[in-house]
Write an enzyme that holds these catalytic residues in place. Structure first.
Site, PDB file in Angstrom:
ATOM      1  N   CYS A  91      83.815  37.279  22.903  1.00  0.00           N
ATOM      2  CA  CYS A  91      84.337  38.460  22.645  1.00  0.00           C
ATOM      3  C   CYS A  91      83.981  39.389  24.012  1.00  0.00           C
ATOM      4  O   CYS A  91      84.685  40.176  24.269  1.00  0.00           O
ATOM      5  CB  CYS A  91      83.131  38.975  21.518  1.00  0.00           C
TER       6      CYS A  91
HETATM    7  N1  LIG Z   1      80.394  35.897  16.104  1.00  0.00           N
HETATM    8  C1  LIG Z   1      81.311  36.400  16.899  1.00  0.00           C
HETATM    9  O1  LIG Z   1      81.442  37.712  17.203  1.00  0.00           O
HETATM   10  C2  LIG Z   1      82.241  35.587  17.827  1.00  0.00           C
HETATM   11  C3  LIG Z   1      83.131  35.990  18.763  1.00  0.00           C
HETATM   12  C4  LIG Z   1      83.894  35.164  19.636  1.00  0.00           C
HETATM   13  C5  LIG Z   1      83.537  33.867  19.301  1.00  0.00           C
HETATM   14  N2  LIG Z   1      82.493  33.382  18.516  1.00  0.00           N
HETATM   15  C6  LIG Z   1      82.606  31.805  18.408  1.00  0.00           C
HETATM   16  O2  LIG Z   1      83.083  31.494  17.111  1.00  0.00           O
HETATM   17  C7  LIG Z   1      82.283  30.100  16.708  1.00  0.00           C
HETATM   18  C8  LIG Z   1      81.802  30.581  15.329  1.00  0.00           C
HETATM   19  O3  LIG Z   1      81.050  31.840  15.414  1.00  0.00           O
HETATM   20  P1  LIG Z   1      80.219  32.446  14.322  1.00  0.00           P
HETATM   21  O4  LIG Z   1      79.884  33.791  14.517  1.00  0.00           O
HETATM   22  O5  LIG Z   1      81.190  32.448  12.994  1.00  0.00           O
HETATM   23  O6  LIG Z   1      79.247  31.331  13.799  1.00  0.00           O
HETATM   24  P2  LIG Z   1      78.596  31.366  12.610  1.00  0.00           P
HETATM   25  O7  LIG Z   1      78.258  32.470  11.676  1.00  0.00           O
HETATM   26  O8  LIG Z   1      77.176  30.361  12.921  1.00  0.00           O
HETATM   27  O9  LIG Z   1      79.243  30.135  11.597  1.00  0.00           O
HETATM   28  C9  LIG Z   1      79.471  28.522  12.040  1.00  0.00           C
HETATM   29  C10 LIG Z   1      80.174  27.959  11.091  1.00  0.00           C
HETATM   30  O10 LIG Z   1      80.383  26.510  11.464  1.00  0.00           O
HETATM   31  C11 LIG Z   1      79.657  25.597  10.619  1.00  0.00           C
HETATM   32  N3  LIG Z   1      78.599  24.609  11.454  1.00  0.00           N
HETATM   33  C12 LIG Z   1      77.613  24.797  12.181  1.00  0.00           C
HETATM   34  N4  LIG Z   1      77.067  23.625  12.480  1.00  0.00           N
HETATM   35  C13 LIG Z   1      78.203  22.701  12.366  1.00  0.00           C
HETATM   36  C14 LIG Z   1      78.070  21.252  12.619  1.00  0.00           C
HETATM   37  N5  LIG Z   1      77.147  20.966  13.292  1.00  0.00           N
HETATM   38  N6  LIG Z   1      79.317  20.745  12.122  1.00  0.00           N
HETATM   39  C15 LIG Z   1      80.203  21.175  11.388  1.00  0.00           C
HETATM   40  N7  LIG Z   1      80.233  22.663  11.099  1.00  0.00           N
HETATM   41  C16 LIG Z   1      79.307  23.404  11.487  1.00  0.00           C
HETATM   42  C17 LIG Z   1      78.857  26.370   9.542  1.00  0.00           C
HETATM   43  O11 LIG Z   1      78.976  25.979   8.246  1.00  0.00           O
HETATM   44  P3  LIG Z   1      78.389  24.834   7.514  1.00  0.00           P
HETATM   45  O12 LIG Z   1      76.941  24.787   8.297  1.00  0.00           O
HETATM   46  O13 LIG Z   1      78.113  24.895   6.287  1.00  0.00           O
HETATM   47  O14 LIG Z   1      79.092  23.753   8.111  1.00  0.00           O
HETATM   48  C18 LIG Z   1      79.667  27.845   9.706  1.00  0.00           C
HETATM   49  O15 LIG Z   1      80.634  28.016   8.883  1.00  0.00           O
HETATM   50  C19 LIG Z   1      81.311  29.967  17.941  1.00  0.00           C
HETATM   51  O16 LIG Z   1      81.580  28.931  18.564  1.00  0.00           O
HETATM   52  C20 LIG Z   1      81.024  31.341  18.409  1.00  0.00           C
HETATM   53  O17 LIG Z   1      80.813  31.146  19.826  1.00  0.00           O
HETATM   54  C21 LIG Z   1      82.005  34.095  17.862  1.00  0.00           C
END
Ligand SMILES: NC(=O)c1ccc[n+]([C@@H]2O[C@H](COP(=O)([O-])OP(=O)(O)OC[C@H]3O[C@@H](n4cnc5c(N)ncnc54)[C@H](OP(=O)(O)O)[C@@H]3O)[C@@H](O)[C@H]2O)c1
Length: 345
Positions: free
Chosen positions: A149
């Site tokens: 982001c």
């Molecule tokens: N938040 C932002 O603004 C943003 C912006 C750009 C990029 N990103 C990137 O996008 C990705 C997701 O971000 P997010 O903010 O959505 O994160 P989040 O809210 O923490 O969600 C992570 C997801 O991954 C799953 N997960 C976690 N650990 C896992 C594992 N070891 N194996 C399989 N599934 C797993 C979780 O569900 P379960 O635990 O139920 O499987 C959850 O659905 C990250 O890499 C982040 O850096 C985020």
């Protein structure tokens, strides 16, 4: 209809993907996965979607995901995505990864900022998903490393000026602020309400992992080394990201040239809006949208430009840009599923 799936659908970016893809005119969302919520109706996790989303979270069975999809979004933590992308690609699916795992061409740079890469052979196949800059490569790509982001908000204003040689990529300063959803959905002390509410502070000063990502892409655009001082801040907003960027200019630069360069670069870009001088971009104007609004101030005394950009970190900074990339990879109109009118509040 294109069959799409989301691995890691219960996090914040996964939630935005479910929302966008459920309303997309040319896709069917066939499978969403979660380890913690397998078997749970999605609307039990996010009741806001009741009556509009009728999906149940599935266990992370990649064989089933591959069988039911043509394209898969990975909304997973870094280090997890790299183990999931390979089997899906091998089964013939296209992959858009929202983590950092496929954003670097150079495995050593990635490993310096993150941890050992377990699928470095895939890095050559990945295209960096900064849509407006790498659109041609995205069209042919099987694997997209969707940008961070902060990099999206910093690189979109800088890219045309660096490419045109108007800005010196060797001494850029980026002062950026993010809403708390940037940290994802997992609770921690740092994002506890009492720690964030009415607070405003920098963190990871010059050590944030998005710093090398931005320098690598700036260098790619400039065709020479780039150096960027990056200071992120956390602000008490749920969503939204603002970047103020200070850059020294080359002798040819002027207010008119900078305006013309930005306008020309983005005249055909449906999600980048260049503001007139004096019109300061506001996170409120892009909240819940895929827009990046860019303003600038020409500092004649110092021969420098101050660029100001705003995005919604969860949309143009993540899920929105990922859908935009899917549209391009699939030959759809770039705005399909993203063309809603922003709310003014
Ligand atoms: N938040 C932002 O603004 C943003 C912006 C750009 C990029 N990103 C990137 O996008 C990705 C997701 O971000 P997010 O903010 O959505 O994160 P989040 O809210 O923490 O969600 C992570 C997801 O991954 C799953 N997960 C976690 N650990 C896992 C594992 N070891 N194996 C399989 N599934 C797993 C979780 O569900 P379960 O635990 O139920 O499987 C959850 O659905 C990250 O890499 C982040 O850096 C985020």
């Amino acid at each position: 209809m294109l069959r799409v799936g989301i691995v890691g659908a219960t996090g914040y970016t996964g939630c935005e993907l479910v929302r966008l893809l459920s309303g997309h005119p040319k896709v069917t969302l066939t499978v969403i996965t979660s380890r913690q919520h397998a078997g749970t109706a999605y609307t039990d996790i996010y009741p806001a979607m009741s009556g509009r989303v009728d999906l149940v979270c599935q266990p992370q069975d990649l064989g089933r995901v591959a069988a039911e999809t043509d394209l898969v979004f990975l909304a997973l933590p870094h280090e997890v995505s790299m183990t999931v992308a390979g089997p899906l690609l091998a089964a013939g699916c296209k992959v858009v990864d929202l983590s950092a795992d496929f954003r670097f061409r150079d495995a050593a740079l990635y490993e310096d900022a993150y941890q050992p890469h377990h699928a470095p052979e895939l890095l050559d196949r990945a295209v960096y998903g900064l849509t407006e800059v790498y659109r041609d490569g995205i069209r042919e790509a099987q694997l997209i490393g969707n940008p961070g982001c902060y990099p999206t908000s910093v690189l979109l204003p800088l890219a045309p000026l660096v490419a045109a040689g108007l800005v010196d990529p060797a001494g850029v300063i980026a002062d950026c602020k993010s809403g708390v959803s940037g940290a994802g959905r997992s609770p921690s002390l740092a994002v506890h309400y009492c720690e964030v509410n009415e607070s405003f502070k920098p963190y990871k000063v010059t050590t944030h992992r998005h710093n090398p990502e931005m320098e690598a892409i700036l260098a790619d655009i400039a065709g020479k080394p780039a150096s960027l001082t990056f200071v992120p801040h956390l602000v008490p907003l749920t969503r939204g990201m603002q970047s103020t960027i200070y850059a020294g200019c080359t002798g040819d630069a002027s207010a008119d040239r900078i305006r013309a360069c930005l306008r020309e670069a983005y005249q055909a870009a449906p999600f980048v809006r260049i503001r007139d001088p004096g019109d300061i971009p506001d996170v409120l104007h892009v909240r819940g949208t895929n827009f990046c609004d860019i303003g600038f101030h020409w500092d004649a005394k110092r021969s420098g430009v101050i660029l100001m950009s705003v995005i919604d970190n969860l949309l143009k900074g993540a899920a929105g840009q990922a859908v935009q990339n899917m549209n391009i990879m699939s030959g759809f109109d770039e705005t399909d599923g993203l063309g809603f009118i922003p709310s003014a509040l």
